[in-house]
Design a protein around this motif. Structure first.
Motif, PDB file in Angstrom:
ATOM      1  N   UNK A  83       0.816  -1.157  -0.036  1.00  0.00           N
ATOM      2  CA  UNK A  83      -0.081   0.100  -0.127  1.00  0.00           C
ATOM      3  C   UNK A  83       0.800   1.137   0.035  1.00  0.00           C
ATOM      4  N   UNK A  84       0.454   2.162  -0.942  1.00  0.00           N
ATOM      5  CA  UNK A  84       1.195   3.353  -0.792  1.00  0.00           C
ATOM      6  C   UNK A  84       0.353   4.512  -1.096  1.00  0.00           C
ATOM      7  N   UNK A  85       0.661   5.914  -0.953  1.00  0.00           N
ATOM      8  CA  UNK A  85      -0.434   6.894  -1.181  1.00  0.00           C
ATOM      9  C   UNK A  85      -0.775   7.024  -2.700  1.00  0.00           C
ATOM     10  N   UNK A  86      -0.200   6.487  -3.523  1.00  0.00           N
ATOM     11  CA  UNK A  86      -0.044   6.504  -5.108  1.00  0.00           C
ATOM     12  C   UNK A  86      -0.787   5.426  -5.631  1.00  0.00           C
ATOM     13  N   UNK A  87      -0.553   4.184  -5.163  1.00  0.00           N
ATOM     14  CA  UNK A  87      -1.058   2.958  -5.846  1.00  0.00           C
ATOM     15  C   UNK A  87      -1.080   1.924  -4.901  1.00  0.00           C
ATOM     16  N   UNK A  88      -1.709   0.889  -5.093  1.00  0.00           N
ATOM     17  CA  UNK A  88      -1.959  -0.637  -4.234  1.00  0.00           C
ATOM     18  C   UNK A  88      -1.361  -1.561  -5.237  1.00  0.00           C
ATOM     19  N   UNK A  89      -0.501  -2.339  -4.835  1.00  0.00           N
ATOM     20  CA  UNK A  89       0.198  -3.608  -5.546  1.00  0.00           C
ATOM     21  C   UNK A  89      -0.363  -4.986  -4.815  1.00  0.00           C
ATOM     22  N   UNK A  90      -0.976  -5.857  -5.590  1.00  0.00           N
ATOM     23  CA  UNK A  90      -1.048  -7.251  -5.001  1.00  0.00           C
ATOM     24  C   UNK A  90      -0.087  -8.320  -5.866  1.00  0.00           C
ATOM     25  N   UNK A  91       0.618  -8.981  -5.043  1.00  0.00           N
ATOM     26  CA  UNK A  91       1.350  -9.884  -5.716  1.00  0.00           C
ATOM     27  C   UNK A  91       0.988 -11.347  -5.101  1.00  0.00           C
ATOM     28  N   UNK A 145     -12.862   4.529  -3.948  1.00  0.00           N
ATOM     29  CA  UNK A 145     -13.153   4.139  -5.159  1.00  0.00           C
ATOM     30  C   UNK A 145     -11.882   4.668  -6.132  1.00  0.00           C
ATOM     31  N   UNK A 146     -11.834   4.015  -7.274  1.00  0.00           N
ATOM     32  CA  UNK A 146     -10.720   4.547  -8.121  1.00  0.00           C
ATOM     33  C   UNK A 146      -9.514   4.575  -7.668  1.00  0.00           C
ATOM     34  N   UNK A 147      -8.870   4.059  -6.921  1.00  0.00           N
ATOM     35  CA  UNK A 147      -7.467   3.826  -6.623  1.00  0.00           C
ATOM     36  C   UNK A 147      -6.640   2.908  -7.272  1.00  0.00           C
ATOM     37  N   UNK A 148      -5.546   3.416  -7.922  1.00  0.00           N
ATOM     38  CA  UNK A 148      -5.000   2.564  -9.057  1.00  0.00           C
ATOM     39  C   UNK A 148      -4.361   1.302  -8.360  1.00  0.00           C
ATOM     40  N   UNK A 195      -0.236  11.591  -5.390  1.00  0.00           N
ATOM     41  CA  UNK A 195      -0.686  11.307  -3.941  1.00  0.00           C
ATOM     42  C   UNK A 195      -2.092  11.284  -4.003  1.00  0.00           C
ATOM     43  N   UNK A 196      -2.895  10.197  -3.855  1.00  0.00           N
ATOM     44  CA  UNK A 196      -4.119  10.005  -3.634  1.00  0.00           C
ATOM     45  C   UNK A 196      -4.588   9.561  -2.637  1.00  0.00           C
ATOM     46  N   UNK A 197      -3.908   9.300  -1.638  1.00  0.00           N
ATOM     47  CA  UNK A 197      -4.293   8.949  -0.064  1.00  0.00           C
ATOM     48  C   UNK A 197      -3.728   9.604   0.677  1.00  0.00           C
ATOM     49  N   UNK A 199      -2.243  10.600   4.744  1.00  0.00           N
ATOM     50  CA  UNK A 199      -1.806   9.650   5.816  1.00  0.00           C
ATOM     51  C   UNK A 199      -3.095   9.286   6.623  1.00  0.00           C
ATOM     52  N   UNK A 200      -4.026  10.040   6.815  1.00  0.00           N
ATOM     53  CA  UNK A 200      -5.050   9.590   7.414  1.00  0.00           C
ATOM     54  C   UNK A 200      -5.819   8.517   6.763  1.00  0.00           C
ATOM     55  N   UNK A 201      -6.002   8.574   5.482  1.00  0.00           N
ATOM     56  CA  UNK A 201      -6.943   7.542   4.825  1.00  0.00           C
ATOM     57  C   UNK A 201      -5.771   6.302   5.017  1.00  0.00           C
ATOM     58  N   UNK A 202      -4.645   6.358   4.673  1.00  0.00           N
ATOM     59  CA  UNK A 202      -3.725   5.031   4.783  1.00  0.00           C
ATOM     60  C   UNK A 202      -3.771   4.558   6.333  1.00  0.00           C
TER      61      UNK A 202
END
Length: 341
Positions: A83-91, A145-148, A195-197, A199-202
């Motif tokens: 999880x980052x403020x810019x994108x989310x990655x699933x591995x 919604x709409x988080x990369x 930055x889409x998220x 610190x509070x949202x993260x």
């Protein structure tokens, strides 16, 4: 930073407990052994992924090593989430051996080891499904919604040969050996710069992920049609694997190799939780440990600092959380199987 560190999963712990407790004449079940080896291989592959990520700069990243979340009344498993403020990655980690050929027309993988071939559903479809489920989870629990969101499948064994039979260009973008993961992370940082998220949202996502994670615990006795008669009771020696150890004052001594252990009962009680149920009473403990004294059973149970509910005869002791189980387990007669994976 690592927000959830991977520990040995229940699936593997339960198989190890079963092999410790299963009477020897029942241990040669081919399906049982195959599933144990598959689970062990999968866990080792995930550990390889964890090591690779550990050497990557994690500033601004939250890493979750193993999550099982519920959405629309269905659970889904994520091997690693970043999880980052810019994108989310699933591995998704895969520990395939031999040669793996991907067929994009049928969305199927064919694995070849020697003369043996096995077919698997495409893991690319699997992670695509996880992406959709995780997006739904974010909407349901946090109204986000709409988080990369991106997803990759990494192959943990560098000797595995990957083939793309239809030359699908998306294949090598999404599925590759684990050594390529760190450069791919760099690419994502270049691709997503906004930055889409906050610190509070993260923090809210982090809190909800840790709260909603529900590790799966299988019922192996039911799965393999095993009964109480298949299971060995008593205290096992973790030095030679023999039963039983005998109580002598505050210690246990093996009747076979004479090994002395002060906490041998702990492994036995954890085996009970893994094989039967997540709670135990004094009476059940005495029956499983093969001891007669109610007072001794009480002392042994209290020594493990287990959560308790009820009082006196109705007192129930609860299994510890997954992260409190031993990570190095003695498993009799498994050396050959382990060497072969």
């Amino acid at each position: 930073m690592i927000r959830k560190k991977r520990v040995k999963p229940y699936d593997l712990l339960c198989y190890e407990a079963l092999f410790r407790r299963l009477k020897e004449k029942y241990r040669d079940n081919k399906t049982l052994n195959k599933e144990y080896v598959n689970n062990l291989a999968g866990y080792r592959g995930e550990q390889t992924l964890d090591y690779k990520l550990s050497i990557y700069p994690q500033k601004g990243l939250y890493v979750y090593q193993g999550l099982r979340l519920k959405v629309n009344n269905h659970f889904f498993q994520i091997d690693t989430l970043i999880l980052s403020s810019k994108f989310i990655l699933l591995v998704e980690s895969k520990n395939y051996k031999g040669q793996v050929k991907y067929h994009s027309d049928s969305d199927q993988l064919i694995r070849t080891i020697g003369k043996n071939e096995d077919g698997f559903q495409s893991p690319l479809l699997q992670v695509q499904s996880h992406e959709m489920q995780f997006s739904s989870w974010l909407q349901q629990h946090l109204s986000l919604h709409a988080i990369p969101t991106e997803s990759y499948v990494v192959i943990s064994d560098p000797a595995t040969i990957l083939q793309n039979s239809q030359n699908d260009p998306a294949f090598y973008e999404k599925m590759f050996h684990v050594d390529k993961l760190l450069p791919k992370l760099d690419e994502l940082k270049i691709k997503y710069t906004r930055n889409l998220l906050s610190k509070q949202v993260m923090h809210s996502i982090d809190e909800k992920l840790l709260q909603q994670d529900v590790p799966r615990q299988p019922d192996l006795l039911k799965q393999y049609n095993l009964t109480n008669d298949h299971v060995i009771k008593g205290i096992q020696c973790n030095n030679c694997g023999a039963f039983p150890m005998k109580k002598s004052l505050k210690k246990w001594q093996c009747t076979s190799c004479l090994h002395v252990d002060f906490k041998a009962h702990e492994r036995a009680l954890l085996d009970y939780f893994l094989l039967y149920q997540p709670t135990i009473t004094n009476n059940q403990a005495r029956e499983f440990l093969q001891i007669g004294s109610e007072k001794t059973a009480y002392t042994l149970l209290k020594s493990m600092d287990l959560r308790e509910t009820g009082k006196n005869k109705a007192r129930v002791y609860h299994a510890p959380p997954l992260e409190n189980y031993p990570q190095h387990s003695f498993v009799p007669n498994k050396k050959k199987a382990v060497m072969e994976i």
